[in-house]
Enzyme design. Structure first.
Site, PDB file in Angstrom:
ATOM      1  N   ASP A 100      31.330  43.183  35.556  1.00  0.00           N
ATOM      2  CA  ASP A 100      32.630  42.235  35.448  1.00  0.00           C
ATOM      3  C   ASP A 100      32.457  41.075  34.502  1.00  0.00           C
ATOM      4  OD1 ASP A 100      33.403  43.903  37.770  1.00  0.00           O
ATOM      5  OD2 ASP A 100      33.538  42.202  39.055  1.00  0.00           O
ATOM      6  N   HIS A 245      27.254  41.981  36.302  1.00  0.00           N
ATOM      7  CA  HIS A 245      28.145  41.228  35.378  1.00  0.00           C
ATOM      8  C   HIS A 245      27.668  40.987  34.171  1.00  0.00           C
ATOM      9  CE1 HIS A 245      29.078  39.707  39.467  1.00  0.00           C
ATOM     10  NE2 HIS A 245      30.200  39.184  39.086  1.00  0.00           N
TER      11      HIS A 245
END
Length: 280
Positions: A100, A245
């Protein structure tokens, strides 16, 4: 931030991985909220061991992708869900890796290199402002067979926004992805895992299914490379969607952790696939 102009002839966004078929299995009960990115840490993580057991590039990645040409519009509307997908039906210990908040030129290239080294596909839920700033990284994702998802333009807490603002965050991100790689995303993930009716309806109207996660690596807390590795290995399982992430803070630990846990999971017999949107 100025948006990147479209480039004709770019490869279109992949809708899934060749030879793998994952379909939605489970959803969460109602809306939920979990933590997101933390502020950058003071320094990089400790170095990780060298990569082991590299695989040869697959013929799938080496041959040109088909279906590219003039940019197309948004995909047809998807079914409106009231709950995000948390887990995916799978066979043979297949998992899904997701990243992400990117792309970030400091960390995303290292993640892409490791995925390429082990011939693994993943999903990247990008923020529009980051995508507009690093369009070449989006193209690299597509060239390597990854799937790009929508993670809004500025990563806001959607529960605090009005419907018009939610629509702008989602649709502007789909548009910059479409103009960069030739096709809009088919998957959406709400920042912080905070979903509401507007997010489900607007995402579906833009042709996207809502995908959450099963296992949180907690890399956003920057707990140390070893802790991220332990979190992912402990949460591994068939149909598991792993949250990582590649931006939103100092992601050196995330880059190093992937180098460690990915070959271990492969050695343990796990495979990695991409979800296929159900027929509509």
């Amino acid at each position: 931030m100025k948006k990147e102009e479209p480039l004709p002839g770019r490869r279109a966004l992949l809708r899934g991985a060749a030879g793998l078929s994952l379909v939605p299995l489970a959803t969460t009960a109602g809306c939920f909220s979990s933590q997101g990115s933390a502020p950058p840490a003071a320094g990089p993580a400790a170095g990780a061991p060298a990569l082991s057991r590299p695989q040869k590039p697959s013929a799938y990645r080496l041959r040109p992708l088909t279906g590219y040409g003039p940019a197309r519009g948004l995909p047809a509307a998807a079914p409106v869900r009231s709950k995000p997908i948390l887990r995916l039906a799978s066979r043979d210990r297949t998992m899904v890796l997701t990243f992400d908040d990117g792309p970030d030129p400091r960390y995303t290239p290292g993640i892409l290199r490791t995925l390429r080294q082990y011939d693994v596909r993943a999903m990247f839920f990008v923020c529009g402002e980051m995508a507009a700033a690093s369009p070449d990284l989006l193209r690299e994702m597509i060239d390597d067979g990854h799937v790009i998802g929508n993670h809004t333009w500025t990563h806001p807490q959607l529960l605090r926004l009005g419907r018009a603002a939610v629509r702008s965050e989602i649709e502007s991100t789909s548009e910059v992805v479409r103009r960069t790689v030739g096709e809009a995303p088919l998957w959406f993930r709400a920042p912080y895992g905070a979903w509401n009716r507007a997010a489900f309806e607007i995402g579906a109207g833009a042709g996207m299914e809502p995908l959450a996660w099963t296992t949180d690596s907690l890399d956003w807390t920057e707990p140390g490379t070893r802790k991220i590795v332990d979190n992912v290995l402990r949460g591994a399982g068939s149909g598991v969607v792993v949250l990582n992430h590649d931006a939103g803070g100092n992601r050196s630990q995330s880059v190093d952790a992937l180098r460690i846990y990915l070959p271990r999971l492969l050695d343990d017999g796990y495979r990695f696939g991409l979800p296929r949107r159900r027929s509509v």
